[in-house]
Design an enzyme around this catalytic site. Structure first.
Site, PDB file in Angstrom:
ATOM      1  N   GLY A   7       0.854  -0.978   0.110  1.00  0.00           N
ATOM      2  CA  GLY A   7       0.229  -0.159   0.199  1.00  0.00           C
ATOM      3  C   GLY A   7       1.120   1.128   0.127  1.00  0.00           C
ATOM      4  N   ALA A   8       1.408   1.724  -0.639  1.00  0.00           N
ATOM      5  CA  ALA A   8       1.593   2.942  -0.794  1.00  0.00           C
ATOM      6  C   ALA A   8       1.046   3.846  -1.522  1.00  0.00           C
ATOM      7  CB  ALA A   8       3.030   3.111  -2.544  1.00  0.00           C
ATOM      8  N   GLY A   9       0.078   4.529  -0.723  1.00  0.00           N
ATOM      9  CA  GLY A   9      -0.819   5.658  -0.148  1.00  0.00           C
ATOM     10  C   GLY A   9      -0.104   6.436   0.837  1.00  0.00           C
ATOM     11  N   GLY A  12       1.415   4.487   3.838  1.00  0.00           N
ATOM     12  CA  GLY A  12       2.368   3.572   3.873  1.00  0.00           C
ATOM     13  C   GLY A  12       3.537   4.602   3.182  1.00  0.00           C
ATOM     14  N   PRO A  88     -12.029   0.937   2.891  1.00  0.00           N
ATOM     15  CA  PRO A  88     -13.632   1.972   3.346  1.00  0.00           C
ATOM     16  C   PRO A  88     -14.482   1.236   3.598  1.00  0.00           C
ATOM     17  CG  PRO A  88     -12.858   0.775   0.723  1.00  0.00           C
ATOM     18  CD  PRO A  88     -11.690   0.495   1.857  1.00  0.00           C
ATOM     19  N   GLU A 156      -1.295   3.719  12.770  1.00  0.00           N
ATOM     20  CA  GLU A 156      -0.841   5.106  12.410  1.00  0.00           C
ATOM     21  C   GLU A 156      -1.628   6.770  12.698  1.00  0.00           C
ATOM     22  OE1 GLU A 156       2.110   5.060  10.928  1.00  0.00           O
ATOM     23  OE2 GLU A 156       1.793   7.271  11.991  1.00  0.00           O
ATOM     24  N   PHE A 221     -13.061  10.651  19.074  1.00  0.00           N
ATOM     25  CA  PHE A 221     -12.842  11.975  20.356  1.00  0.00           C
ATOM     26  C   PHE A 221     -12.283  13.237  19.777  1.00  0.00           C
ATOM     27  CE2 PHE A 221     -12.563  10.840  24.752  1.00  0.00           C
ATOM     28  CZ  PHE A 221     -12.999   9.300  24.623  1.00  0.00           C
ATOM     29  N   CYS A 271     -10.463   9.404   7.157  1.00  0.00           N
ATOM     30  CA  CYS A 271     -10.407   8.879   8.702  1.00  0.00           C
ATOM     31  C   CYS A 271     -11.681   9.084   9.711  1.00  0.00           C
ATOM     32  CB  CYS A 271      -9.025   8.561   9.113  1.00  0.00           C
ATOM     33  SG  CYS A 271      -7.462   8.354   8.572  1.00  0.00           S
ATOM     34  N   LYS A 274     -15.101   7.868   8.866  1.00  0.00           N
ATOM     35  CA  LYS A 274     -15.079   6.372   8.878  1.00  0.00           C
ATOM     36  C   LYS A 274     -14.569   5.018   9.436  1.00  0.00           C
ATOM     37  CE  LYS A 274     -11.255   4.584   6.942  1.00  0.00           C
ATOM     38  NZ  LYS A 274      -9.681   3.617   7.193  1.00  0.00           N
TER      39      LYS A 274
HETATM   40  C1  UDX Z   1      -4.503   3.765   4.084  1.00  0.00           C
HETATM   41  C2  UDX Z   1      -6.251   4.081   4.745  1.00  0.00           C
HETATM   42  O1  UDX Z   1      -7.397   4.806   4.277  1.00  0.00           O
HETATM   43  C3  UDX Z   1      -6.035   4.292   5.960  1.00  0.00           C
HETATM   44  O2  UDX Z   1      -7.479   3.291   7.135  1.00  0.00           O
HETATM   45  C4  UDX Z   1      -4.665   3.029   7.063  1.00  0.00           C
HETATM   46  O3  UDX Z   1      -4.838   3.758   7.973  1.00  0.00           O
HETATM   47  C5  UDX Z   1      -3.900   3.350   6.112  1.00  0.00           C
HETATM   48  O4  UDX Z   1      -4.309   2.860   4.319  1.00  0.00           O
HETATM   49  P1  UDX Z   1      -3.662   5.773   2.861  1.00  0.00           P
HETATM   50  O5  UDX Z   1      -2.856   5.391   2.708  1.00  0.00           O
HETATM   51  O6  UDX Z   1      -4.325   6.955   3.180  1.00  0.00           O
HETATM   52  O7  UDX Z   1      -5.033   5.141   4.215  1.00  0.00           O
HETATM   53  O8  UDX Z   1      -4.675   5.312   1.996  1.00  0.00           O
HETATM   54  P2  UDX Z   1      -4.628   5.189   0.376  1.00  0.00           P
HETATM   55  O9  UDX Z   1      -4.086   6.527  -0.220  1.00  0.00           O
HETATM   56  O10 UDX Z   1      -6.083   5.290  -0.674  1.00  0.00           O
HETATM   57  O11 UDX Z   1      -3.786   3.632  -0.100  1.00  0.00           O
HETATM   58  C6  UDX Z   1      -4.119   2.689  -0.638  1.00  0.00           C
HETATM   59  C7  UDX Z   1      -2.663   2.370  -1.294  1.00  0.00           C
HETATM   60  O12 UDX Z   1      -3.309   0.985  -1.219  1.00  0.00           O
HETATM   61  C8  UDX Z   1      -3.939   2.437  -2.500  1.00  0.00           C
HETATM   62  O13 UDX Z   1      -2.201   2.581  -3.369  1.00  0.00           O
HETATM   63  C9  UDX Z   1      -3.545   1.056  -3.494  1.00  0.00           C
HETATM   64  O14 UDX Z   1      -3.945   1.354  -4.279  1.00  0.00           O
HETATM   65  C10 UDX Z   1      -2.875   0.073  -2.064  1.00  0.00           C
HETATM   66  N1  UDX Z   1      -3.144  -1.581  -2.249  1.00  0.00           N
HETATM   67  C11 UDX Z   1      -4.878  -1.248  -2.509  1.00  0.00           C
HETATM   68  C12 UDX Z   1      -3.247  -2.523  -2.659  1.00  0.00           C
HETATM   69  O15 UDX Z   1      -1.543  -2.299  -2.921  1.00  0.00           O
HETATM   70  N2  UDX Z   1      -3.349  -3.699  -2.742  1.00  0.00           N
HETATM   71  C13 UDX Z   1      -4.185  -3.867  -2.399  1.00  0.00           C
HETATM   72  O16 UDX Z   1      -5.013  -5.206  -1.849  1.00  0.00           O
HETATM   73  C14 UDX Z   1      -5.161  -2.495  -2.716  1.00  0.00           C
HETATM   74  C1  UDX Z   2      -6.570  12.400  11.519  1.00  0.00           C
HETATM   75  C2  UDX Z   2      -5.733  12.418  13.208  1.00  0.00           C
HETATM   76  O1  UDX Z   2      -5.307  13.956  13.393  1.00  0.00           O
HETATM   77  C3  UDX Z   2      -4.885  11.035  12.925  1.00  0.00           C
HETATM   78  O2  UDX Z   2      -3.872  11.229  14.141  1.00  0.00           O
HETATM   79  C4  UDX Z   2      -5.408  10.084  12.040  1.00  0.00           C
HETATM   80  O3  UDX Z   2      -3.737   9.324  11.876  1.00  0.00           O
HETATM   81  C5  UDX Z   2      -5.634  10.712  10.745  1.00  0.00           C
HETATM   82  O4  UDX Z   2      -7.334  10.993  11.078  1.00  0.00           O
HETATM   83  P1  UDX Z   2      -6.480  13.974   8.746  1.00  0.00           P
HETATM   84  O5  UDX Z   2      -7.884  13.259   9.057  1.00  0.00           O
HETATM   85  O6  UDX Z   2      -4.994  13.776   8.213  1.00  0.00           O
HETATM   86  O7  UDX Z   2      -5.750  13.023  10.189  1.00  0.00           O
HETATM   87  O8  UDX Z   2      -6.584  15.254   9.272  1.00  0.00           O
HETATM   88  P2  UDX Z   2      -6.613  15.931  11.018  1.00  0.00           P
HETATM   89  O9  UDX Z   2      -5.958  17.610  11.011  1.00  0.00           O
HETATM   90  O10 UDX Z   2      -7.191  15.769  11.330  1.00  0.00           O
HETATM   91  O11 UDX Z   2      -8.268  16.930  10.580  1.00  0.00           O
HETATM   92  C6  UDX Z   2      -9.200  16.001   9.886  1.00  0.00           C
HETATM   93  C7  UDX Z   2     -10.003  16.874   9.556  1.00  0.00           C
HETATM   94  O12 UDX Z   2     -10.630  17.905  11.297  1.00  0.00           O
HETATM   95  C8  UDX Z   2      -9.976  18.291   8.466  1.00  0.00           C
HETATM   96  O13 UDX Z   2     -10.667  18.273   7.565  1.00  0.00           O
HETATM   97  C9  UDX Z   2      -9.837  19.321   9.557  1.00  0.00           C
HETATM   98  O14 UDX Z   2     -10.026  21.166   9.013  1.00  0.00           O
HETATM   99  C10 UDX Z   2     -10.893  19.867  10.731  1.00  0.00           C
HETATM  100  N1  UDX Z   2     -10.084  20.419  11.700  1.00  0.00           N
HETATM  101  C11 UDX Z   2      -9.891  19.663  12.490  1.00  0.00           C
HETATM  102  C12 UDX Z   2     -11.424  20.835  11.929  1.00  0.00           C
HETATM  103  O15 UDX Z   2     -12.363  21.231  11.550  1.00  0.00           O
HETATM  104  N2  UDX Z   2     -11.311  21.780  13.331  1.00  0.00           N
HETATM  105  C13 UDX Z   2      -9.868  21.546  14.439  1.00  0.00           C
HETATM  106  O16 UDX Z   2      -9.922  21.797  14.864  1.00  0.00           O
HETATM  107  C14 UDX Z   2      -9.205  20.465  13.726  1.00  0.00           C
END
Ligand code: UDX
Ligand code: UDX
Length: 457
Positions: A7-9, A12, A88, A156, A221, A271, A274
């Site tokens: 998973g190179a997202g 990852g 997802p 993470e 939270f 996140c 979901k």
């Molecule tokens: C994802 C999840 O959204 C998050 O809940 C989790 O904590 C970490 O993985 P993210 O890295 O943001 O977070 O997702 P995404 O950018 O969609 O990357 C996932 C990658 O996995 C994609 O590049 C996809 O192609 C790859 N993948 C998916 C595989 O290589 N094999 C699979 O079977 C499915």
């Molecule tokens: C979140 C968690 O913070 C992280 O620990 C977890 O690993 C993944 O999910 P992320 O979704 O990347 O991270 O960003 P975050 O900074 O938490 O912001 C989430 C959303 O809340 C954004 O749309 C942001 O604009 C919004 N936000 C954040 C507010 O509206 N008000 C705030 O005070 C803080």
């Protein structure tokens, strides 16, 4: 040690880049089924934008950090395998709309078992429902060909936009494991990786179920704080209180703390929603109706907040937005990322399109293609119909040119530094400004003639 990450997202890629940077003697290979994504990681244009990420990747790539589509080969030669594929919300069948879709995780487990050729430590990085490790173990062991697999949970906590800082200086690293000698020895190997740069007292170990649940609860939270302050923002608007002053006052109570109290157009990202849905589903699954309803309220409040912004715009702009040009400043779900997953901006744009407004959208990092794809999915409009409603602009000034109103939907720093005299001169009058992130210089805008509406004021 050879380490693989599937998973190179957004998770990852940056996580493995930091591990490679801090552990030059380990060889890290990030694999993905999406070849285009791997090609992008191997190019000068990385698929993920994060401040500080390029420097680290360019420094380690080809040394001890590799991006590859050769999934099976990489699994076979690695001792430790991180699973960081997406999970997802399920869109079909039992639990649709709430439960996490674990098909990718299960596919990974089967692929690891098939290609292993020896013992492996499998690390859950993806956010997963509690007790997924149990399923992973069963799939691995049922297909093990006699090899030993240890499953660890290492959720993470990085936030996008600050991923590199969060990885370099985490509040804590959490590692969940079983308490058999083999599992504890696997856990210690992962502790050794992180302890290269994370102080040992910040590496927390727990049982595997606590670790899985902690990730969901952590996000729940954080999201709950945003819905709480957004609920108060509505009350501020009708009472004459100022939500930023209220947030400042309560945030000074050390028991509450100042972070995550910024009222906004609503939270987004891959996140929060979901994980909340996942928590609600888990509670329901175990017959806990009241906790399920409690956490579901955080999502409902967030949906209401996104709708409320549009309702305010309609009311302020003489009860009609039809054919009015609205400059949309920001489309990413937060600043410093090109990620638009569950972005509140997308939902606001959808509702504005339903009101027959014309949108001129500008975001400094999100590609025009990504904006149009998201809007097509949300509105169900054909490409041509969408193109007649939405233009993607190359900078803020061109988006604002001739606009009846502007809406700040992402808190990019550059929006607060615009030349607002130039802006108002190019807009229709009266010029409306809706600050969905409370970042604009409100007094300045009012003094030069804007009708300004901000969240919670
Ligand atoms: C994802 C999840 O959204 C998050 O809940 C989790 O904590 C970490 O993985 P993210 O890295 O943001 O977070 O997702 P995404 O950018 O969609 O990357 C996932 C990658 O996995 C994609 O590049 C996809 O192609 C790859 N993948 C998916 C595989 O290589 N094999 C699979 O079977 C499915
Ligand atoms: C979140 C968690 O913070 C992280 O620990 C977890 O690993 C993944 O999910 P992320 O979704 O990347 O991270 O960003 P975050 O900074 O938490 O912001 C989430 C959303 O809340 C954004 O749309 C942001 O604009 C919004 N936000 C954040 C507010 O509206 N008000 C705030 O005070 C803080």
């Amino acid at each position: 040690m050879n380490i693989c990450c599937i998973g190179a997202g957004y998770v990852g890629g940056p996580t493995m880049a930091v591990i490679a940077d801090k552990c030059p003697d380990h060889v890290i290979t990030v694999v993905d089924v999406n070849e285009a994504r791997i090609a992008a990681w191997n190019s000068s244009q990385l698929p993920v934008y994060e401040p500080g990420l390029e420097e680290i990747v360019f420094n380690c790539r080809g040394r001890n950090l590799f991006f590859s589509s050769k999934v099976d080969e990489t699994i076979a030669r690695s001792e430790m395998i991180f699973v960081s594929v997406n999970t997802p919300t399920k869109t079909y069948g039992l639990g649709a709309g709430k439960a996490a879709d674990l098909k990718f995780v299960e596919l990974c487990a089967r692929r690891i078992a098939d290609s292993a050729g020896g013992p492996k430590i499998v690390v859950e990085k993806s956010t997963l429902p509690v007790r997924t490790a149990q399923s992973l173990k069963r799939v691995l062991h049922a297909n093990s060909n006699g090899h030993q697999f240890q499953v660890l949970s290492n959720p993470e906590f990085l936030a996008e936009g600050t991923a590199i800082r969060d990885l370099l200086e985490p509040d804590r690293v959490l590692i969940g494991s079983d308490d058999t000698p083999e599992a504890l020895s696997a856990r210690d190997k992962l502790v050794d990786v992180y302890s290269r740069w994370v102080p040992r007292q910040k590496i927390v170990t727990s049982n595997i179920w606590s670790s899985e649940l902690s990730k969901l609860v952590n996000n729940a939270f954080l999201a709950q704080r945003i819905s709480s302050i957004n609920a108060i923002s509505a009350l501020c608007e009708v009472t004459g209180a100022n939500v930023d002053e209220v947030a400042d006052a309560i945030g000074r109570d050390s028991r509450i703390g100042p972070k995550f109290l910024r009222a906004s157009v609503g939270f987004g990202g891959s996140c929060f929603q979901k994980d909340l849905l996942n928590l609600v589903y888990l509670c329901e699954h175990y017959g806990l109706a009241e906790p399920a309803e409690y956490w579901n309220g955080v999502i409902r409040l967030n949906d209401w907040q996104k709708r409320r912004v549009v309702q305010r715009m309609i009311a302020a702009m003489f009860n009609t937005l039809a054919e009015k040009r609205i400059a949309i400043l920001g489309f990413a779900f937060k600043k410093d990322t090109n990620d638009t997953r569950e972005s509140p901006a997308a939902y606001v744009c959808r509702d504005l399109i339903q009101e027959e407004a014309r949108l001129a959208v500008y975001d400094p990092r999100v590609s025009p293609g990504a904006i149009l794809t998201d809007l097509q999915q949300l509105t169900g409009l054909q490409k041509e119909d969408l193109a007649s409603r939405v233009s993607i602009e190359r900078d803020a000034y061109s988006a604002l040119d001739g606009a009846h109103g502007l809406a700040v939907l992402t808190e990019w720093d550059e929006f607060a530094r615009l030349d607002f005299r130039r802006v108002i001169d190019s807009m229709r009058k009266p010029a409306f400004a809706f600050d969905g992130r409370n970042i604009l210089p409100h007094e300045e805008l009012r003094s030069i003639g804007f009708e300004l509406h901000a969240v919670g004021r």
